[in-house]
Scaffold this motif. Structure first.
Motif, PDB file in Angstrom:
ATOM      1  N   LEU A   1       0.829  -1.210   0.000  1.00 11.25           N
ATOM      2  CA  LEU A   1       0.000   0.000   0.000  1.00 11.25           C
ATOM      3  C   LEU A   1       0.863   1.260   0.000  1.00 11.25           C
ATOM      4  CD1 LEU A   1      -2.725  -1.044   2.620  1.00 11.25           C
ATOM      5  CD2 LEU A   1      -2.868  -1.125   0.122  1.00 11.25           C
ATOM      6  N   VAL A   2       2.145   1.094   0.354  1.00 11.07           N
ATOM      7  CA  VAL A   2       3.096   2.217   0.284  1.00 11.07           C
ATOM      8  C   VAL A   2       4.147   1.818  -0.769  1.00 11.07           C
ATOM      9  CG1 VAL A   2       4.607   3.751   1.601  1.00 11.07           C
ATOM     10  CG2 VAL A   2       2.692   2.616   2.735  1.00 11.07           C
ATOM     11  N   PRO A   3       3.773   1.838  -2.060  1.00 13.06           N
ATOM     12  CA  PRO A   3       4.661   1.294  -3.088  1.00 13.06           C
ATOM     13  C   PRO A   3       5.944   2.081  -3.268  1.00 13.06           C
ATOM     14  CG  PRO A   3       2.798   2.425  -4.090  1.00 13.06           C
ATOM     15  CD  PRO A   3       2.524   2.367  -2.613  1.00 13.06           C
ATOM     16  N   ARG A   4       5.881   3.395  -3.044  1.00 12.20           N
ATOM     17  CA  ARG A   4       7.079   4.220  -3.190  1.00 12.20           C
ATOM     18  C   ARG A   4       7.297   5.010  -1.910  1.00 12.20           C
ATOM     19  NH1 ARG A   4       6.418   7.766  -8.448  1.00 12.20           N
ATOM     20  NH2 ARG A   4       4.259   7.884  -7.666  1.00 12.20           N
ATOM     21  N   ARG A   5       8.452   4.838  -1.329  1.00 11.44           N
ATOM     22  CA  ARG A   5       8.738   5.559  -0.088  1.00 11.44           C
ATOM     23  C   ARG A   5       9.043   7.024  -0.347  1.00 11.44           C
ATOM     24  NH1 ARG A   5      12.910   3.754   3.898  1.00 11.44           N
ATOM     25  NH2 ARG A   5      11.872   5.487   4.939  1.00 11.44           N
ATOM     26  N   SER A   6       9.384   7.352  -1.573  1.00 17.00           N
ATOM     27  CA  SER A   6       9.718   8.741  -1.869  1.00 17.00           C
ATOM     28  C   SER A   6       9.269   9.079  -3.279  1.00 17.00           C
ATOM     29  CB  SER A   6      11.227   8.965  -1.721  1.00 17.00           C
ATOM     30  OG  SER A   6      11.573  10.309  -1.999  1.00 17.00           O
ATOM     31  N   ARG A   7       8.760  10.294  -3.447  1.00 19.43           N
ATOM     32  CA  ARG A   7       8.396  10.769  -4.780  1.00 19.43           C
ATOM     33  C   ARG A   7       8.714  12.255  -4.863  1.00 19.43           C
ATOM     34  NH1 ARG A   7       2.040  10.303  -5.608  1.00 19.43           N
ATOM     35  NH2 ARG A   7       2.602  11.481  -7.489  1.00 19.43           N
ATOM     36  N   ARG A   8       9.300  12.644  -5.967  1.00 16.97           N
ATOM     37  CA  ARG A   8       9.624  14.048  -6.190  1.00 16.97           C
ATOM     38  C   ARG A   8       8.590  14.642  -7.133  1.00 16.97           C
ATOM     39  NH1 ARG A   8      13.344  17.582  -5.126  1.00 16.97           N
ATOM     40  NH2 ARG A   8      14.559  16.041  -3.963  1.00 16.97           N
ATOM     41  N   ILE A   9       8.067  15.807  -6.735  1.00 14.45           N
ATOM     42  CA  ILE A   9       7.081  16.521  -7.540  1.00 14.45           C
ATOM     43  C   ILE A   9       7.630  17.922  -7.762  1.00 14.45           C
ATOM     44  CG2 ILE A   9       4.656  17.207  -7.718  1.00 14.45           C
ATOM     45  CD1 ILE A   9       4.091  15.160  -5.492  1.00 14.45           C
ATOM     46  N   GLY A  10       8.153  18.153  -8.954  1.00 19.39           N
ATOM     47  CA  GLY A  10       8.802  19.424  -9.201  1.00 19.39           C
ATOM     48  C   GLY A  10      10.021  19.567  -8.316  1.00 19.39           C
ATOM     49  N   ALA A  11      10.100  20.683  -7.598  1.00 14.79           N
ATOM     50  CA  ALA A  11      11.219  20.926  -6.692  1.00 14.79           C
ATOM     51  C   ALA A  11      10.950  20.404  -5.288  1.00 14.79           C
ATOM     52  CB  ALA A  11      11.531  22.425  -6.643  1.00 14.79           C
ATOM     53  N   SER A  12       9.766  19.856  -5.056  1.00 13.31           N
ATOM     54  CA  SER A  12       9.379  19.372  -3.732  1.00 13.31           C
ATOM     55  C   SER A  12       9.457  17.847  -3.682  1.00 13.31           C
ATOM     56  CB  SER A  12       7.966  19.845  -3.383  1.00 13.31           C
ATOM     57  OG  SER A  12       7.905  21.258  -3.353  1.00 13.31           O
ATOM     58  N   GLN A  13       9.334  17.312  -2.468  1.00  9.36           N
ATOM     59  CA  GLN A  13       9.478  15.875  -2.291  1.00  9.36           C
ATOM     60  C   GLN A  13       8.605  15.405  -1.136  1.00  9.36           C
ATOM     61  OE1 GLN A  13      13.534  14.523  -2.301  1.00  9.36           O
ATOM     62  NE2 GLN A  13      13.066  12.578  -1.312  1.00  9.36           N
ATOM     63  N   VAL A  14       7.996  14.206  -1.306  1.00  9.80           N
ATOM     64  CA  VAL A  14       7.226  13.554  -0.248  1.00  9.80           C
ATOM     65  C   VAL A  14       7.900  12.228   0.065  1.00  9.80           C
ATOM     66  CG1 VAL A  14       5.021  12.550   0.443  1.00  9.80           C
ATOM     67  CG2 VAL A  14       5.060  14.643  -0.931  1.00  9.80           C
ATOM     68  N   SER A  15       8.151  11.959   1.353  1.00  9.81           N
ATOM     69  CA  SER A  15       8.784  10.715   1.788  1.00  9.81           C
ATOM     70  C   SER A  15       7.933  10.063   2.864  1.00  9.81           C
ATOM     71  CB  SER A  15      10.196  10.986   2.327  1.00  9.81           C
ATOM     72  OG  SER A  15      10.977  11.662   1.354  1.00  9.81           O
ATOM     73  N   LEU A  16       7.963   8.726   2.926  1.00 10.41           N
ATOM     74  CA  LEU A  16       7.069   7.983   3.804  1.00 10.41           C
ATOM     75  C   LEU A  16       7.846   6.990   4.659  1.00 10.41           C
ATOM     76  CD1 LEU A  16       4.328   7.149   1.138  1.00 10.41           C
ATOM     77  CD2 LEU A  16       4.379   9.124   2.683  1.00 10.41           C
ATOM     78  N   LEU A  17       7.335   6.753   5.863  1.00  9.61           N
ATOM     79  CA  LEU A  17       7.898   5.762   6.795  1.00  9.61           C
ATOM     80  C   LEU A  17       6.750   4.978   7.410  1.00  9.61           C
ATOM     81  CD1 LEU A  17      10.461   4.770   8.511  1.00  9.61           C
ATOM     82  CD2 LEU A  17       9.622   6.358  10.247  1.00  9.61           C
ATOM     83  N   LEU A  18       6.835   3.636   7.381  1.00  8.56           N
ATOM     84  CA  LEU A  18       5.795   2.788   7.973  1.00  8.56           C
ATOM     85  C   LEU A  18       6.455   1.617   8.675  1.00  8.56           C
ATOM     86  CD1 LEU A  18       2.783   2.126   8.347  1.00  8.56           C
ATOM     87  CD2 LEU A  18       2.866   0.860   6.194  1.00  8.56           C
ATOM     88  N   LYS A  19       6.294   1.543  10.022  1.00  7.63           N
ATOM     89  CA  LYS A  19       6.893   0.499  10.843  1.00  7.63           C
ATOM     90  C   LYS A  19       5.822  -0.126  11.738  1.00  7.63           C
ATOM     91  CE  LYS A  19      11.233   1.294   9.584  1.00  7.63           C
ATOM     92  NZ  LYS A  19      12.076   0.268   8.906  1.00  7.63           N
ATOM     93  N   PRO A  20       5.135  -1.197  11.273  1.00  7.62           N
ATOM     94  CA  PRO A  20       4.147  -1.855  12.141  1.00  7.62           C
ATOM     95  C   PRO A  20       4.825  -2.525  13.327  1.00  7.62           C
ATOM     96  CG  PRO A  20       3.885  -2.498   9.822  1.00  7.62           C
ATOM     97  CD  PRO A  20       5.205  -1.803   9.945  1.00  7.62           C
TER      98      PRO A  20
END
Length: 413
Positions: free
Chosen positions: A173-192
């Motif tokens: 469900l979290v296929p990409r931990r990081s994605r860049r959109i233009g000059a910005s970036q979204v990063s994800l962390l999931l630790k059950p």
């Protein structure tokens, strides 16, 4: 040795689990007397005149019960009993010590060595038969318990395999931990904290100018919570924009719905589910990546942390109602302005409610200090944050709650 079945051994409650009996005594006469009694009851009897000889026999024929003299030259009955217990492993054998001792301290020594029962010499036939019957009942219960535990282990192994697969699916469900959109970036962390968890983070975008970022935490843990996260992931997925309830199709393209409207729609769907007691907290933000303007909703979730490029940090929001708990709930839209280099951290309470070694919680002040210590960008920042978190809290041994975070780094136009 062929047993005499003229007087067969049958306990009243059913078929006996005691068939093979080992008699151990350094006296040939005692061996003959005891063996004769047991054979008359249809039992298969083996004999040994020392503890060492008895251990060799046990390794070959695995007796159901052992009658051993206490006082023997060399290895006495207590030492033989200890070694027998170590040797028999999972297959339990009923052990009766033959003794002339009646002192309570001596009896306690025998029990500590692993003996199940005692018989006073000279042995009375009726008493011996009663003790064998008692041992048979205990062995029957022990073997039934072992069979039940075997079935439970098989069931557990099947469930564990399913949960391992469920964990793989949830991680997808979290296929990409990081994605860049233009000059910005979204990063994800999931630790059950277990196989599967009730936390979920994600992001979606329909263009290079805006992005939606969310962090959710379903009440409870385990399979039910994980199923709810999967459902929400489907409603906020980025792979199929037509099915995303946060996006609205218009004539000339796609727009983000107001964040309070999105959370309201989620609340209506979840609150309407019959028989579902779980609810969730949520932080959801929509960022304009041209201007840095952010609109967000805090629905019972910990307040997002805004980390300024200049080094300051502030929490955004003061609460709100959880999602799926109260039908008809309304949610407030919050606004903030990000500058190039600013970061917005959405996170679950697995971070703030983690216990420190002194028993207190990390809390918001601890998280703020921790977040300001961390260097790096993107997933490197989140991984470093999580590592420092585990070193500072008791979570270095085992997570007590799911831990998740989503980081939006605004780069400007």
């Amino acid at each position: 040795m062929i047993p005499n079945t003229a007087e067969s051994f049958e306990p009243r409650w059913g078929q006996a689990p005691i068939r093979r009996v080992l008699v151990v005594d350094d006296s040939p006469l005692q061996l003959k007397i005891l063996s004769s009694m047991l054979q008359r009851w249809g039992l298969e009897v083996f004999q040994a005149q020392s503890g060492a000889e008895a251990l060799l026999l046990c390794d070959q024929m695995r007796p159901d019960a052992v009658l051993s003299d206490w006082m023997m030259p060399g290895m006495d009955g207590l030492e033989f009993c200890r070694l027998f217990r170590a040797q028999c492993g999972d297959r339990y054998g009923y052990f009766i010590l033959l003794t002339s001792k009646s002192d309570k301290a001596e009896i306690a020594r025998g029990l500590d060595a692993g003996a199940d029962d005692f018989l006073t010499k000279p042995v009375n036939a009726s008493e011996l038969r009663a003790r064998i019957n008692a041992g048979a009942r205990i062995l029957q219960m022990q073997r039934q318990l072992s069979a039940t535990l075997g079935r439970l282990q098989a069931a557990y192994d099947a469930v564990d395999r399913d949960l391992q697969q469920a964990r793989t699916i949830q991680q997808a469900l979290v296929p990409r931990r990081s994605r860049r959109i233009g000059a910005s970036q979204v990063s994800l962390l999931l630790k059950p904290c277990g196989h599967v968890g009730g936390d979920l983070v994600g992001s979606f975008s329909h263009c290079e100018r805006s992005v939606g970022v969310y962090s959710i935490d379903v009440s409870g843990h385990g399979i039910t919570s994980a199923l709810m996260t999967a459902r929400v992931a489907g409603l906020l997925g980025g792979d199929f924009p037509d099915q995303n309830i946060a996006l609205e199709r218009i004539v000339h393209g796609t727009l983000f719905r107001p964040p309070e409207e999105v959370v309201r729609r989620l609340n209506e769907r979840l609150a309407a589910d019959p028989g579902v007691a779980e609810y969730m907290t949520m932080a959801y933000a929509v960022a304009d990546l041209d201007s840095g303007k952010v609109e967000l909703v805090q629905a019972g979730h910990p307040p997002p942390l805004l980390l300024r490029a200049g080094g300051g940090a502030e929490f955004i929001g003061q609460g709100g109602l959880p999602v799926g708990l109260i039908p008809g709930a309304r949610y407030e839209r919050l606004r903030l302005q990000m500058q190039p280099g600013d970061r917005l951290l959405l996170y679950s309470d697995g971070l703030t409610e983690a216990l420190l070694p002194d028993g207190t919680q990390l809390d918001f002040a601890g998280l703020r200090a921790l977040a300001l210590e961390v260097q790096g960008q993107g997933t490197e920042y989140l991984d470093d944050l999580f590592w420092r978190f585990t070193q500072r809290t008791r979570s270095g041994v085992r997570l007590e709650d799911d831990v998740s975070a989503a980081l939006l780094e605004f780069g400007g136009t």
